[in-house]
Design a protein around this motif. Structure first.
Motif, mmCIF file in Angstrom:
data_model
loop_
_atom_site.group_PDB
_atom_site.id
_atom_site.type_symbol
_atom_site.label_atom_id
_atom_site.label_comp_id
_atom_site.label_asym_id
_atom_site.label_seq_id
_atom_site.Cartn_x
_atom_site.Cartn_y
_atom_site.Cartn_z
ATOM 1 N N UNK A 1 27.001 4.332 -15.115
ATOM 2 C CA UNK A 1 27.833 3.132 -14.948
ATOM 3 C C UNK A 1 27.831 2.719 -13.474
ATOM 4 N N UNK A 2 27.442 1.482 -13.257
ATOM 5 C CA UNK A 2 27.407 1.032 -11.855
ATOM 6 C C UNK A 2 28.822 0.673 -11.381
ATOM 7 N N UNK A 3 29.129 1.072 -10.158
ATOM 8 C CA UNK A 3 30.454 0.807 -9.592
ATOM 9 C C UNK A 3 30.701 -0.702 -9.462
ATOM 10 N N UNK A 4 31.942 -1.177 -9.763
ATOM 11 C CA UNK A 4 32.244 -2.617 -9.725
ATOM 12 C C UNK A 4 31.843 -3.286 -8.395
ATOM 13 N N UNK A 5 32.094 -2.613 -7.288
ATOM 14 C CA UNK A 5 31.757 -3.164 -5.971
ATOM 15 C C UNK A 5 30.250 -3.437 -5.861
ATOM 16 N N UNK A 6 29.446 -2.511 -6.368
ATOM 17 C CA UNK A 6 27.986 -2.658 -6.255
ATOM 18 C C UNK A 6 27.471 -3.711 -7.237
ATOM 19 N N UNK A 7 28.159 -3.857 -8.380
ATOM 20 C CA UNK A 7 27.780 -4.924 -9.317
ATOM 21 C C UNK A 7 28.066 -6.285 -8.690
ATOM 22 N N UNK A 8 29.218 -6.427 -8.048
ATOM 23 C CA UNK A 8 29.543 -7.712 -7.405
ATOM 24 C C UNK A 8 28.526 -8.037 -6.313
ATOM 25 N N UNK A 9 28.159 -7.024 -5.531
ATOM 26 C CA UNK A 9 27.197 -7.265 -4.442
ATOM 27 C C UNK A 9 25.792 -7.517 -4.979
ATOM 28 N N UNK A 10 25.551 -7.125 -6.228
ATOM 29 C CA UNK A 10 24.256 -7.427 -6.856
ATOM 30 C C UNK A 10 24.260 -8.828 -7.470
ATOM 31 N N UNK A 11 25.385 -9.560 -7.334
ATOM 32 C CA UNK A 11 25.409 -10.955 -7.767
ATOM 33 C C UNK A 11 26.132 -11.198 -9.079
ATOM 34 N N UNK A 12 26.834 -10.170 -9.595
ATOM 35 C CA UNK A 12 27.534 -10.321 -10.866
ATOM 36 C C UNK A 12 28.983 -10.785 -10.622
ATOM 37 N N UNK A 13 29.462 -11.685 -11.469
ATOM 38 C CA UNK A 13 30.846 -12.190 -11.334
ATOM 39 C C UNK A 13 31.813 -11.217 -12.007
ATOM 40 N N UNK A 14 31.998 -10.037 -11.424
ATOM 41 C CA UNK A 14 32.858 -9.001 -11.993
ATOM 42 C C UNK A 14 34.312 -9.483 -11.953
ATOM 43 N N UNK A 15 35.024 -9.354 -13.093
ATOM 44 C CA UNK A 15 36.430 -9.801 -13.107
ATOM 45 C C UNK A 15 37.290 -8.845 -13.907
ATOM 46 N N UNK A 16 38.460 -8.418 -13.444
ATOM 47 C CA UNK A 16 38.997 -8.700 -12.118
ATOM 48 C C UNK A 16 38.049 -8.181 -11.032
ATOM 49 N N UNK A 17 38.090 -8.826 -9.876
ATOM 50 C CA UNK A 17 37.135 -8.457 -8.826
ATOM 51 C C UNK A 17 37.460 -7.100 -8.207
ATOM 52 N N UNK A 18 36.433 -6.411 -7.708
ATOM 53 C CA UNK A 18 36.700 -5.191 -6.948
ATOM 54 C C UNK A 18 37.526 -5.513 -5.700
ATOM 55 N N UNK A 19 38.275 -4.526 -5.218
ATOM 56 C CA UNK A 19 39.150 -4.754 -4.061
ATOM 57 C C UNK A 19 39.122 -3.559 -3.105
ATOM 58 N N UNK A 20 39.018 -3.870 -1.824
ATOM 59 C CA UNK A 20 39.247 -2.905 -0.743
ATOM 60 C C UNK A 20 39.742 -3.734 0.440
ATOM 61 N N UNK A 21 40.254 -3.110 1.489
ATOM 62 C CA UNK A 21 40.823 -3.864 2.599
ATOM 63 C C UNK A 21 40.311 -3.360 3.945
ATOM 64 N N UNK A 22 39.942 -4.293 4.801
ATOM 65 C CA UNK A 22 39.528 -3.894 6.152
ATOM 66 C C UNK A 22 40.682 -3.166 6.838
ATOM 67 N N UNK A 23 40.357 -2.095 7.564
ATOM 68 C CA UNK A 23 41.333 -1.209 8.208
ATOM 69 C C UNK A 23 42.292 -0.570 7.207
ATOM 70 N N UNK A 24 41.751 -0.275 5.992
ATOM 71 C CA UNK A 24 42.627 0.351 4.991
ATOM 72 C C UNK A 24 43.044 1.757 5.408
ATOM 73 N N UNK A 25 42.268 2.394 6.275
ATOM 74 C CA UNK A 25 42.695 3.652 6.890
ATOM 75 C C UNK A 25 43.205 3.288 8.274
ATOM 76 N N UNK A 26 44.435 3.611 8.573
ATOM 77 C CA UNK A 26 44.919 3.227 9.904
ATOM 78 C C UNK A 26 46.403 3.450 10.069
ATOM 79 N N UNK A 27 46.905 2.907 11.178
ATOM 80 C CA UNK A 27 48.258 3.269 11.623
ATOM 81 C C UNK A 27 49.387 2.857 10.699
#
Ligand code: CP3
Length: 345
Positions: free
Chosen positions: A1-27
């Motif tokens: 099973x391909x990870x949702x993030x990699x499917x979206x980056x391969x051009x697929x309209x994955x829904x709900x969309x994958x989510x991560x946040x810049x600086x998700x590790x931090x103060x």
């Protein structure tokens, strides 16, 4: 099973969309502050694999993000080239300003591979931990600063609003500036290729200061290095996507997406998602772009801003993120609510 993030980056309209946040590790995370205190110095944290693995995993354990981003810093590349770097408390990064050919010649490419070895050990460790705890779900993103943004800090010697010294060098001594940009472009390819070999499944190029350049310099020093880096990585690793983030690039982001060949385009907070979606068609995945201050505020402001982005991106390849990094005063529970909102889209 391909990870949702990699499917979206391969051009697929994955829904709900994958989510991560810049600086998700931090103060903003108390568990980060505890490890940071234990490491003492920020560079020690980036170069001690056990601690860097731990802080990379903290937001994954809390929120189950669709991507983990290597915990390091864009300035670890100049550090690995032997350029001095320190993080002064409350002042941000400080480096010796690079202003002449002698300073450029002092950069030591021979040391690069050895100096990045603890960072590569972190990549291997995080990948093993993700394979064990989040199989088929959370993808590992490696990253580097884009050459222009790294040059900004190296030439200026510290953060700035305008980066006048670096733009001045681009006009007054184009040969020196191009030599610096070429060196950074070549070493960034080596650095990102090594992260991919160690287990990164996608890589992101952070060009935080792309927006200070006029169009001709943007083409030469933002688009062209990103094109070279993307082409070199594609040739060696055809299935590993590259996400470009030319922050504050304005109208030039469409040309950036077309000319660089990136698979993902990070949108900063100022970009209208409806317009971006028209300017940058599939298969390029868009990534962004909730205002980090809306996340900090939470409540109705966060919900309506999130809904607006989701409505604009439905039906196209998309990765939900912020328009810039999480700010330290953000309440951790707001991040949990945001992830739930996106997953309920
Ligand atoms: O969670 C993640 O996003 C991964 C780790 C990461 C960090 N920096 C950790 C960090 C990433 C991807 C970066 C990228 C980075 N670093 C950028 C590009 C993105 C952007 O924000 O525009 C830039 C310009 C830098 C340079 C940098 N590093 C600055 C200006 C600062 C000081 C500002 C601050 O917030 O203190 C850093 C330090 C830094 N990098 C911290 C973190 C978590 C804070 C260090 C601490 O714990 O004191």
């Amino acid at each position: 099973m391909t990870k949702p993030m990699l499917r979206a980056l391969a051009g697929e309209a994955v829904w709900p969309p994958p989510v991560w946040l810049m600086r998700q590790a931090g103060r903003y995370l108390p568990e980060y502050r505890a490890i940071r205190a234990k490491a003492g110095d920020f560079i020690a944290l980036c170069t001690t694999p056990d601690l860097a693995i731990e802080v990379t995993m903290q937001p994954i354990r809390r929120y189950g993000m669709d991507a983990a981003i290597l915990f390091s810093d864009i300035l670890m590349l100049p550090w690995a080239l032997g350029h001095g770097l320190r993080f002064a408390e409350g002042e941000g990064p400080l480096l010796p300003p690079l202003r002449d050919a002698a300073a450029l010649a002092a950069l030591d490419r021979e040391r690069l591979v050895e100096r990045i070895s603890p960072i590569l050990a972190t990549v291997r460790g995080v990948r093993a931990e993700l394979d064990r705890t989040m199989p088929g779900q959370t993808a590992l993103i490696g990253f580097a600063g884009a050459p222009f943004t790294v040059a900004c800090y190296m030439v200026e010697g510290h953060g700035s609003k305008e980066f006048g010294a670096v733009r001045g060098m681009a006009y007054r001594d184009p040969a020196l500036f191009s030599a610096l940009m070429d060196l950074l472009t070549e070493t960034t390819i080596v650095y990102l290729a090594a992260q991919i070999e160690a287990g990164a499944e996608a890589v992101m190029l952070f060009d935080s200061w792309a927006g200070v350049l006029p169009p001709a310099l943007f083409r030469a020093h933002v688009i062209e290095p990103a094109r070279r880096i993307t082409a070199a990585l594609r040739e060696r690793f055809p299935h590993v996507p590259v996400i470009g983030f030319p922050r504050l690039g304005g109208l030039s982001i469409a040309a950036y997406a077309r000319a660089t060949g990136v698979q993902g385009l990070g949108l900063d907070t100022t970009v209208d998602p409806v317009l971006a979606s028209r300017l940058v068609p599939a298969p390029v995945a868009l990534q962004g772009n909730l205002d980090p201050l809306a996340l900090e505020a939470g409540g109705a402001a966060m919900r309506s801003a999130t809904a607006e982005i989701l409505a604009a991106m439905r039906g196209r390849p998309f990765v939900f993120n912020l328009g810039h990094g999480i700010v330290p005063p953000t309440p951790p529970e707001h991040v949990g609510e945001l992830v739930e909102l996106v997953r309920a889209a």
